[in-house]
Design an enzyme around this catalytic site. Sequence first.
Site, short mmCIF file in Angstrom:
data_model
loop_
_atom_site.label_atom_id
_atom_site.label_comp_id
_atom_site.label_asym_id
_atom_site.label_seq_id
_atom_site.Cartn_x
_atom_site.Cartn_y
_atom_site.Cartn_z
N HIS A 152 24.02 -11.35 43.34
CA HIS A 152 24.92 -11.82 44.42
C HIS A 152 26.34 -11.43 44.03
CE1 HIS A 152 26.13 -15.05 47.51
NE2 HIS A 152 27.24 -14.39 47.17
N HIS B 291 30.27 -9.76 45.41
CA HIS B 291 31.21 -9.28 46.43
C HIS B 291 32.04 -8.15 45.84
CE1 HIS B 291 30.42 -12.62 49.20
NE2 HIS B 291 30.21 -13.31 48.09
N LEU B 292 31.88 -6.97 46.41
CA LEU B 292 32.63 -5.81 45.91
C LEU B 292 33.79 -5.44 46.82
CD1 LEU B 292 29.81 -3.42 44.60
CD2 LEU B 292 31.54 -4.61 43.24
N ARG B 293 33.80 -6.00 48.06
CA ARG B 293 34.85 -5.66 49.04
C ARG B 293 34.86 -4.16 49.33
NH1 ARG B 293 34.66 -11.06 49.60
NH2 ARG B 293 36.00 -12.20 48.14
N ASN C 268 29.74 -9.24 53.63
CA ASN C 268 30.76 -9.92 54.45
C ASN C 268 32.11 -9.20 54.40
OD1 ASN C 268 31.14 -10.74 51.73
ND2 ASN C 268 32.01 -12.71 52.32
N LYS D 79 21.32 -11.16 54.63
CA LYS D 79 22.12 -12.35 54.30
C LYS D 79 22.38 -13.20 55.53
CE LYS D 79 24.71 -15.00 51.84
NZ LYS D 79 25.50 -14.97 50.64
N HIS E 197 23.20 -18.51 52.61
CA HIS E 197 24.35 -19.35 52.25
C HIS E 197 24.04 -20.74 52.80
CE1 HIS E 197 28.68 -20.13 51.27
NE2 HIS E 197 28.36 -21.18 52.02
N HIS F 142 23.54 -19.29 45.34
CA HIS F 142 24.54 -20.13 44.65
C HIS F 142 24.33 -21.62 44.86
CE1 HIS F 142 26.26 -19.77 48.61
NE2 HIS F 142 26.80 -18.60 48.42
N LEU G 188 33.14 -21.53 47.42
CA LEU G 188 32.17 -22.15 48.30
C LEU G 188 30.77 -21.67 47.94
CD1 LEU G 188 34.07 -21.98 51.70
CD2 LEU G 188 33.48 -24.04 50.41
N ASP H 57 28.15 -14.38 42.44
CA ASP H 57 29.07 -14.64 43.54
C ASP H 57 30.50 -14.32 43.13
OD1 ASP H 57 29.77 -15.24 46.14
OD2 ASP H 57 29.71 -17.41 45.87
N HIS I 75 39.71 -12.20 45.28
CA HIS I 75 40.80 -12.29 46.26
C HIS I 75 42.07 -12.06 45.47
CE1 HIS I 75 38.42 -14.15 49.52
NE2 HIS I 75 37.78 -14.80 48.56
N ALA J 12 38.48 -18.95 49.21
CA ALA J 12 37.41 -19.41 48.32
C ALA J 12 36.87 -18.24 47.51
CB ALA J 12 36.29 -20.03 49.15
O1 DOR Z 1 33.56 -18.70 47.17
C1 DOR Z 1 33.05 -17.89 47.93
N1 DOR Z 1 33.63 -16.70 48.17
N2 DOR Z 1 31.92 -18.21 48.54
C2 DOR Z 1 31.39 -17.43 49.48
O2 DOR Z 1 30.37 -17.80 50.02
C3 DOR Z 1 32.05 -16.19 49.91
C4 DOR Z 1 32.94 -15.68 48.87
C5 DOR Z 1 33.90 -14.61 49.37
O3 DOR Z 1 33.45 -13.68 50.05
O4 DOR Z 1 35.08 -14.68 49.05
ZN ZN Z 2 28.99 -14.95 47.99
#
Ligand code: DOR
Ligand code: ZN
Length: 346
Positions: free
Chosen positions: A14, A16-18, A42, A100, A137, A175, A220, A248, A252, A264
Amino acid sequence: MIRTLTIRRPDDWHLHLRDGAMLQGVLPESARHFARALVMPNLVPPVVTGADAAAYRDRIRAALPPGMAFDPRMTLYLTEATDPDDLAAAHASGLVTAVKLYPAGATTNSQSGVRDFDRIRPVLDRMADIGLPLCVHGEVTDPAIDIFDREAVFIDRVLDPIRRATPGLRVVMEHITTVEGVAYARSGGDDLAATITTHHLILNRNHILSGGIRPHYYCLPVAKRETHRLALRRAATSGEARFFLGTDSAPHVDALKEAACGCAGCFTATNTMQILAQVFEDESALDRLEGFTSLHGAAFYRLPPNAGTLTLTRGEPARWPERIVTGAGPVTVFDPGITVNWHVAG
Ligand code: DOR
Ligand code: ZN
């Protein structure tokens, strides 16, 4: 005392690479230790179709520094308009490893997620037929439900009804953060698994709110009270194949975390393996680290474990940069607030 530990190269189920400059900046942090990751969809706009996933995979591969190996496993973002044929074709070609489910409004960039779960019935039935896992989620978005109860309520109101209505659907509870999440994951057969993050093994809600507000600990699902954290540590170190690592790690830029309305996400790609080795040592479970990080997830996703290895060594307190510099701006690395004596060799 164990001072060196060599395990199969780990996977992050899980991540997030953006995209763009942020992708460029964070990808080496994961590729340095992990062979594969399940890449979250996402983005803005989200990765919805097979064509979107193929294009995103190409961008990830292009962002990888020369000489680094990394296999991004792609996901599709489930919407009420998802076409079951497109999704099945993306799965059949090997492009997509999972789908997802974000309840609309549950978290970062989830506005395109699902509001009416009845509308995704045909897609879920198709996924059960073809064995394509659903990553969930698991939080309700009902504003009347306290944020600390949203996972437990989701299990009763949404997840359990979906699983009863869709026999054979393979589900990953993403998560998990609660005693209830651990218990529900244990109630299933080999069609049900749960990922656990690094930061939820370290944080309880006091860490976020006591002695000042800590925006870099806000994620989150939000960290819960201590009893839940302890249940997660027991689950992660239990050796049970249903529990595996999904960090996860969610970068940011600092300006968006340290704000009146902060985003988050905890960024743990850089130091996850070091922290996990410490957690497993503290739980007298170092022999179970490899299962959690390198074997159980691959088995659930019906993939072979990685051929390569990762060696961890015990020594002086480990250090890492406080933040990494990306073209999108600085990103603070998760501070576990404990002494970590483990290093990744090489
Ligand atoms: O803390 C989180 N950040 N929880 C998520 O479900 C999404 C993630 C994000 O994409 O920043
Ligand atoms: Zn996530």
